[in-house]
Design a protein around this motif. Structure first.
Motif, PDB file in Angstrom:
ATOM      1  N   GLY A 551       0.789  -1.222   0.000  1.00 30.64           N
ATOM      2  CA  GLY A 551       0.000   0.000   0.000  1.00 30.64           C
ATOM      3  C   GLY A 551       0.820   1.270   0.000  1.00 30.64           C
ATOM      4  N   ALA A 552       2.132   1.153  -0.162  1.00 31.20           N
ATOM      5  CA  ALA A 552       2.999   2.323  -0.112  1.00 31.20           C
ATOM      6  C   ALA A 552       3.599   2.609  -1.478  1.00 31.20           C
ATOM      7  CB  ALA A 552       4.108   2.112   0.916  1.00 31.20           C
ATOM      8  N   GLU A 553       4.026   3.854  -1.684  1.00 31.38           N
ATOM      9  CA  GLU A 553       4.718   4.207  -2.920  1.00 31.38           C
ATOM     10  C   GLU A 553       6.165   3.731  -2.894  1.00 31.38           C
ATOM     11  OE1 GLU A 553       6.091   8.266  -5.190  1.00 31.38           O
ATOM     12  OE2 GLU A 553       4.025   8.130  -4.482  1.00 31.38           O
ATOM     13  N   SER A 554       6.780   3.784  -1.704  1.00 28.12           N
ATOM     14  CA  SER A 554       8.143   3.283  -1.550  1.00 28.12           C
ATOM     15  C   SER A 554       8.283   2.674  -0.160  1.00 28.12           C
ATOM     16  CB  SER A 554       9.179   4.388  -1.765  1.00 28.12           C
ATOM     17  OG  SER A 554       8.949   5.466  -0.888  1.00 28.12           O
ATOM     18  N   VAL A 555       9.261   1.758  -0.036  1.00 24.69           N
ATOM     19  CA  VAL A 555       9.441   1.004   1.207  1.00 24.69           C
ATOM     20  C   VAL A 555      10.901   1.087   1.625  1.00 24.69           C
ATOM     21  CG1 VAL A 555       9.234  -1.238   2.345  1.00 24.69           C
ATOM     22  CG2 VAL A 555       7.628  -0.610   0.521  1.00 24.69           C
ATOM     23  N   VAL A 556      11.118   1.329   2.906  1.00 21.60           N
ATOM     24  CA  VAL A 556      12.446   1.196   3.506  1.00 21.60           C
ATOM     25  C   VAL A 556      12.391  -0.030   4.410  1.00 21.60           C
ATOM     26  CG1 VAL A 556      14.227   2.257   4.926  1.00 21.60           C
ATOM     27  CG2 VAL A 556      12.817   3.684   3.421  1.00 21.60           C
ATOM     28  N   LEU A 557      13.098  -1.075   4.019  1.00 18.68           N
ATOM     29  CA  LEU A 557      13.075  -2.355   4.727  1.00 18.68           C
ATOM     30  C   LEU A 557      14.391  -2.511   5.482  1.00 18.68           C
ATOM     31  CD1 LEU A 557      12.025  -5.198   5.369  1.00 18.68           C
ATOM     32  CD2 LEU A 557      12.754  -5.915   3.081  1.00 18.68           C
ATOM     33  N   VAL A 558      14.335  -2.488   6.807  1.00 20.40           N
ATOM     34  CA  VAL A 558      15.538  -2.498   7.639  1.00 20.40           C
ATOM     35  C   VAL A 558      15.655  -3.861   8.328  1.00 20.40           C
ATOM     36  CG1 VAL A 558      16.883  -1.274   9.371  1.00 20.40           C
ATOM     37  CG2 VAL A 558      15.164  -0.040   8.037  1.00 20.40           C
ATOM     38  N   VAL A 559      16.631  -4.626   7.892  1.00 20.40           N
ATOM     39  CA  VAL A 559      16.872  -5.958   8.436  1.00 20.40           C
ATOM     40  C   VAL A 559      18.284  -6.010   9.005  1.00 20.40           C
ATOM     41  CG1 VAL A 559      15.251  -7.087   6.856  1.00 20.40           C
ATOM     42  CG2 VAL A 559      17.647  -6.792   6.176  1.00 20.40           C
ATOM     43  N   GLY A 560      18.624  -7.121   9.684  1.00 19.76           N
ATOM     44  CA  GLY A 560      19.984  -7.213  10.200  1.00 19.76           C
ATOM     45  C   GLY A 560      20.129  -8.182  11.336  1.00 19.76           C
ATOM     46  N   THR A 561      21.113  -7.924  12.155  1.00 20.17           N
ATOM     47  CA  THR A 561      21.453  -8.787  13.274  1.00 20.17           C
ATOM     48  C   THR A 561      21.220  -8.030  14.572  1.00 20.17           C
ATOM     49  OG1 THR A 561      23.772  -8.070  13.187  1.00 20.17           O
ATOM     50  CG2 THR A 561      23.176 -10.021  11.888  1.00 20.17           C
ATOM     51  N   SER A 562      21.869  -8.477  15.635  1.00 17.82           N
ATOM     52  CA  SER A 562      21.794  -7.798  16.922  1.00 17.82           C
ATOM     53  C   SER A 562      23.080  -8.066  17.676  1.00 17.82           C
ATOM     54  CB  SER A 562      20.597  -8.300  17.742  1.00 17.82           C
ATOM     55  OG  SER A 562      20.837  -9.630  18.180  1.00 17.82           O
ATOM     56  N   ALA A 591       6.100  -7.673  -3.244  1.00 16.05           N
ATOM     57  CA  ALA A 591       4.913  -6.832  -3.059  1.00 16.05           C
ATOM     58  C   ALA A 591       5.126  -5.413  -3.560  1.00 16.05           C
ATOM     59  CB  ALA A 591       4.514  -6.807  -1.580  1.00 16.05           C
ATOM     60  N   ASN A 592       6.371  -4.920  -3.478  1.00 18.42           N
ATOM     61  CA  ASN A 592       6.644  -3.537  -3.891  1.00 18.42           C
ATOM     62  C   ASN A 592       8.078  -3.433  -4.400  1.00 18.42           C
ATOM     63  OD1 ASN A 592       7.094  -0.754  -4.135  1.00 18.42           O
ATOM     64  ND2 ASN A 592       5.668  -0.283  -2.470  1.00 18.42           N
ATOM     65  N   PRO A 593       8.265  -3.359  -5.714  1.00 14.00           N
ATOM     66  CA  PRO A 593       9.630  -3.264  -6.274  1.00 14.00           C
ATOM     67  C   PRO A 593      10.376  -2.009  -5.854  1.00 14.00           C
ATOM     68  CG  PRO A 593       8.017  -3.839  -7.967  1.00 14.00           C
ATOM     69  CD  PRO A 593       7.237  -3.427  -6.761  1.00 14.00           C
ATOM     70  N   ARG A 594       9.645  -0.979  -5.418  1.00 13.72           N
ATOM     71  CA  ARG A 594      10.301   0.260  -4.991  1.00 13.72           C
ATOM     72  C   ARG A 594      10.700   0.142  -3.503  1.00 13.72           C
ATOM     73  NH1 ARG A 594      10.470   4.881  -7.475  1.00 13.72           N
ATOM     74  NH2 ARG A 594      10.136   6.031  -5.526  1.00 13.72           N
ATOM     75  N   THR A 595      11.511  -0.853  -3.243  1.00 18.46           N
ATOM     76  CA  THR A 595      11.956  -1.127  -1.878  1.00 18.46           C
ATOM     77  C   THR A 595      13.469  -0.991  -1.789  1.00 18.46           C
ATOM     78  OG1 THR A 595      10.125  -2.646  -1.387  1.00 18.46           O
ATOM     79  CG2 THR A 595      12.134  -2.892  -0.077  1.00 18.46           C
ATOM     80  N   VAL A 596      13.936  -0.209  -0.820  1.00 15.76           N
ATOM     81  CA  VAL A 596      15.360  -0.160  -0.522  1.00 15.76           C
ATOM     82  C   VAL A 596      15.594  -1.041   0.699  1.00 15.76           C
ATOM     83  CG1 VAL A 596      15.037   2.008   0.760  1.00 15.76           C
ATOM     84  CG2 VAL A 596      17.322   1.255   0.154  1.00 15.76           C
ATOM     85  N   VAL A 597      16.507  -2.004   0.554  1.00 10.77           N
ATOM     86  CA  VAL A 597      16.835  -2.911   1.642  1.00 10.77           C
ATOM     87  C   VAL A 597      18.043  -2.347   2.384  1.00 10.77           C
ATOM     88  CG1 VAL A 597      17.429  -5.269   2.305  1.00 10.77           C
ATOM     89  CG2 VAL A 597      15.980  -4.862   0.300  1.00 10.77           C
ATOM     90  N   VAL A 598      17.886  -2.131   3.678  1.00  9.57           N
ATOM     91  CA  VAL A 598      18.959  -1.610   4.525  1.00  9.57           C
ATOM     92  C   VAL A 598      19.454  -2.740   5.418  1.00  9.57           C
ATOM     93  CG1 VAL A 598      19.581   0.073   6.305  1.00  9.57           C
ATOM     94  CG2 VAL A 598      17.936   0.690   4.506  1.00  9.57           C
ATOM     95  N   ILE A 599      20.757  -3.046   5.316  1.00 11.77           N
ATOM     96  CA  ILE A 599      21.338  -4.124   6.108  1.00 11.77           C
ATOM     97  C   ILE A 599      22.006  -3.530   7.338  1.00 11.77           C
ATOM     98  CG2 ILE A 599      22.871  -6.118   6.111  1.00 11.77           C
ATOM     99  CD1 ILE A 599      20.688  -6.366   4.062  1.00 11.77           C
ATOM    100  N   ASN A 600      21.436  -3.784   8.497  1.00 18.14           N
ATOM    101  CA  ASN A 600      21.953  -3.293   9.777  1.00 18.14           C
ATOM    102  C   ASN A 600      22.717  -4.432  10.440  1.00 18.14           C
ATOM    103  OD1 ASN A 600      20.311  -2.327  12.917  1.00 18.14           O
ATOM    104  ND2 ASN A 600      22.358  -1.857  12.193  1.00 18.14           N
TER     105      ASN A 600
END
Length: 813
Positions: A551-562, A591-600
């Motif tokens: 449902g968004a125009e763009s997505v910031v997807l923040v994944v990673g470790t701890s 679901a949304n190709p306009r996604t930036v994947v951020v690796i934390n």
């Protein structure tokens, strides 16, 4: 105090007093001799901030971790950060900073990779020298560590790193050699491990012959905490200071060793003189009295932490999605387990209690609010190793947020500590119980933690408990988790703690329950506990995230470790992102190709989805300004200029140490030899997932007109470098050198020079780098010496180890 005055002071010391100065008195302080006005010296962790004694409760600035700083490839910036952390150390009344960590990334799953500066000895050594110079400009000693080949957490206290002299000299000793010769650090920490069978803290050939005689190191050699195991061999081998205190191998044992002739008193005298000089250099004689620690939240440090974090982030992939325009953005979704509670630092001794933390969701929300916009959010999945602590505010004592912590000595009658813990709930947040005011609480002791817990959700919750010691967890006086009668060994608390014991309990939202934890110490170097509570999800978290993303125009997807996954004390088991994150990434990208994947994350991770992502940013563990720095990069307020300081492999099986890690029978063979990191992938013609040196920009750079000149033992490499894009930016010019004809077992190319160059849009400059011919020499096993690099060499200039733009030839001599 000059040398003559130090010698005069030395003559007044008894043997027992000399030995007192060569041992720790507490966890972070050394011995002292009050009758002669010789004060104790105080040290502090760590490489990305100055924590202090950990007992004062004072917060500190949290700068990016080592691998993030290294990814800036910026010597000037590293020196600035060193200056700031030196100032932080002074605010904690510490005279020595235990850092930087300059071991190398031999395997991508090393537990402390996040602390280090990557896989290349030249890059590591150059940046370490800049950092050390910055720290010591503030009158604080830098302690480079861990000398040497401390490249894994597997059996870290005893493992023997087995390698030939050439590999040792050209790869693993090299960053220490560069730092020692170019920055003259005032201290160096010897490692836990053994090197070819001899403990690093007793290794006379390395500590005395190489470090002191060959390199000219005149600082203090400090043991890693608990690494001084051999009274006679440690002192004879070159170890000056045993830490922490109280002493385990010195004291009367060392006095007796000197009296018996097993240790020459002259060696003790030399070590004492070095300690006295360190006290003088750090101003300890001028200001000998302990001063309370302070939390000084400087605006300049905030700005520097943000700038360093942004410059260390690496734009791995960008298919036109970035930069994002938040001023006119449509609906933005922020998704992922690290979006709301991201990771700013790794686990273990390097951690600090930060002044504040800015998370990605918070910073993106603030940026969007300027345009009257609000992001949507979904966690997507959980990625914890241990159950997370309850959110602050969920625990209270008599209406005050926090927990009541009481510690008792053996009889359990009168508490030696009784206080309300509000910052991460004290040692339950994973902090080692180092004691009161820097002094250790003697075993045996007991402790209780009590609070009212207010659940936010109806239904089942998971409750977990782990400890270095004996623990039980009660809810409303009912025993829920028993980690007392029977424990399973785990990798918490630097490998000294238990595995996490879990149970499920049903709660009612808004109905408070009493939570109580009982703790009893055991005979060990470290003690502490940690607990967690997490509501069992009522719906599929990934499906919820997909709905939000779609449902968004763009997505910031923040994944990673701890900090549980990447921590001192244990290596990771694989390159996979923990939990269901891979499934989450694939579902959101679909679901949304306009996604930036951020690796934390602070080290390499698998990215089987990489080619399907429009943009990928490697954010590392970037310190307290995580969210703000990320927004700067995502929006183009900062043009990304980070470059990979370590190779990301496609598979763990592709990595150079894979056939040899972790070793067996107490030995870890370095069978890959010189072919470590990018050298391996080049020699084996393996395509890495993300090459060493790689990093994209929002502009483009062109290289031309290569010139190579030899004069006076120096090779000068020049080329024209132009910014041919529409934005100002920074390019990292990298020079690699290797033999024209391949030689088995020898690297195809090795980094020999680099520089970071800022260019305005349309600007052109002549970039000039120099290489000392001595730095091209190789170590001969036959002659046991450095050998001139005679022959024909390929000189490759470019933007990464795999992005070569210009090639020339160099003939030596």
């Amino acid at each position: 105090m000059n040398e003559a005055e130090r010698l005069s002071l030395l003559k007044q010391l008894t043997l027992a007093e000399k030995v007192e100065l060569l041992s720790g008195k507490g966890m972070w302080v050394t011995g002292s001799v009050p009758r002669l006005g010789i004060p104790a010296l105080k040290v502090t962790d760590g490489p990305n901030g100055a924590r202090g004694d950990g007992a004062s409760g004072k917060t500190a600035a949290s700068f990016p971790v080592g691998i993030c700083l290294a990814s800036t490839w910026n010597r000037t910036l590293l020196a600035e950060v060193g200056v700031a952390i030196g100032q932080e150390a002074k605010s904690k009344n510490a005279q020595v900073l235990l850092g930087p960590t300059i071991n190398l990334h031999r395997t991508p799953i090393g537990g402390r990779n996040f602390e280090c500066y990557g896989e290349d000895p030249l890059l590591t050594g150059e940046l370490a020298a800049a950092f050390v110079n910055g720290v010591q400009s503030q009158g604080v000693g830098a302690c480079i560590k861990h000398f040497v080949c401390n490249d894994t957490e597997y059996q870290r206290h005893t493992i023997s790193s087995e390698l030939d002299e050439r590999t040792l000299r050209e790869i693993y000793l090299r960053p220490f050699e560069i730092a020692v010769k170019r920055a003259r650090p005032w201290a160096l920490m010897s490692a836990y491990n053994r090197v070819n069978g001899t403990y690093a803290s007793s290794h006379a050939r390395l500590l005395r012959d190489v470090l002191r005689e060959e390199w000219g190191f005149d600082g203090v050699v400090i043991s890693d905490w608990g690494a001084a195991l051999e009274t006679v061999h440690n002192l004879n081998g070159g170890l000056d200071l045993e830490m922490p205190g109280p002493t385990r191998t010195r004291g009367q044992a060392l006095v007796d060793a000197v009296s018996s002739g097993a240790v020459a008193e002259s060696l003790v005298d030399d070590a004492v003189l070095r300690m006295l000089r360190l006290m003088e250099d750090t101003g300890r004689f001028a200001a000998p009295d302990p001063v309370p620690e302070e939390a000084v939240d400087r605006l300049a440090h905030r700005a520097l932490a943000r700038r360093a974090a942004a410059e260390g982030m690496v734009l791995i992939r960008n298919e036109g999605l970035l930069p994002l325009d938040f001023s006119g953005a449509g609906k933005v979704a922020v998704v992922g387990p690290n979006a709301l509670r991201g990771q700013i630092q790794g686990g273990g001794s390097s951690g600090v209690s930060p002044h504040y933390q800015v998370m990605p969701f918070e910073a993106i929300s603030a940026a969007l609010s300027n345009a009257g916009n609000k992001p949507t959010y979904a966690v997507g999945c959980h990625a914890h190793k241990y159950l997370p602590l309850p959110p602050q505010g969920a625990l209270s004592v008599d209406g005050q947020p926090g927990m009541r912590l009481r510690c008792f000595h053996g009889d359990g009658q009168m508490p030696v500590l009784d206080q309300l813990i509000q910052a991460d709930y004290g040692f339950i947040g994973g902090l080692v119980l180092g004691g009161l005011n820097g002094e250790r609480i003697a075993h045996p002791f007991t402790a209780t933690l009590e609070a009212d817990f207010l659940p936010e959700q109806d239904g089942e919750h998971e409750v977990g408990l782990l400890s270095a010691g004996l623990t039980k967890l009660f809810i409303d006086d009912e025993l829920v988790v028993d980690n007392w009668e029977q424990q399973t060994p785990g990798d918490s608390f630097f490998g000294m703690g238990s595995a996490e014991q879990r149970a499920r309990v049903s709660f009612s939202a808004g109905r408070s329950v009493q939570l109580r934890i009982q703790f009893a110490s055991v005979e060990a170097l470290l003690t502490g506990l940690r607990f967690g509570i997490l509501a069992v999800p009522l719906k599929d978290l990934t499906s919820e995230a997909v709905e939000v993303a779609a449902g968004a125009e763009s997505v910031v997807l923040v994944v990673g470790t701890s900090a549980d996954w990447e921590s001192e004390g244990n290596d990771r088991g694989s390159l996979a992102l923990p939990g269901e994150q891979q499934r989450l990434i694939e579902a959101v990208l679909d679901a949304n190709p306009r996604t930036v994947v951020v690796i934390n994350a602070g080290a390499a991770v698998e990215m089987p989805w990489l080619q399907g992502a429009a943009a990928v940013v490697q954010a590392w563990l970037p310190g307290q300004e995580f969210g703000n720095a990320l927004v700067d990069v995502l929006t183009g307020a900062v043009n990304p200029s980070g470059r990979m300081a370590t190779t990301f492999p496609g598979r763990l099986e592709d990595t150079p140490a894979y056939p040899y890690y972790p070793g067996e029978d107490g030995k870890s063979p370095y069978g890959e030899g010189l072919l470590m990191g990018y050298r391996w992938y080049d020699a084996q013609e393996i395509e890495p997932l993300v090459p060493f040196g790689h990093g994209l920009s929002y502009t483009r750079f062109a290289y031309s007109d290569l010139e190579i000149e030899r004069r006076g033992g120096v090779v000068t490499v020049r080329c024209s470098l132009a910014n041919v894009g529409e934005r100002a930016g920074q390019e990292v010019m990298q020079v690699y050198v290797g033999p024209t004809d391949s030689v088995p077992g020898r690297p195809v190319l090795e980094l020999k020079a680099f520089d970071k160059v800022h260019l305005e849009a349309g600007e052109q400059t002549t970039a000039t780098l120099t290489i000392a011919e001595d730095d091209l020499a190789w170590w001969s096993l036959e002659s046991d010496a450095w050998t001139p690099a005679d022959g024909s060499y390929r000189v490759a200039v470019g933007a990464s180890s795999r992005d070569v733009r210009l090639v020339g030839e160099l003939v030596l001599p």
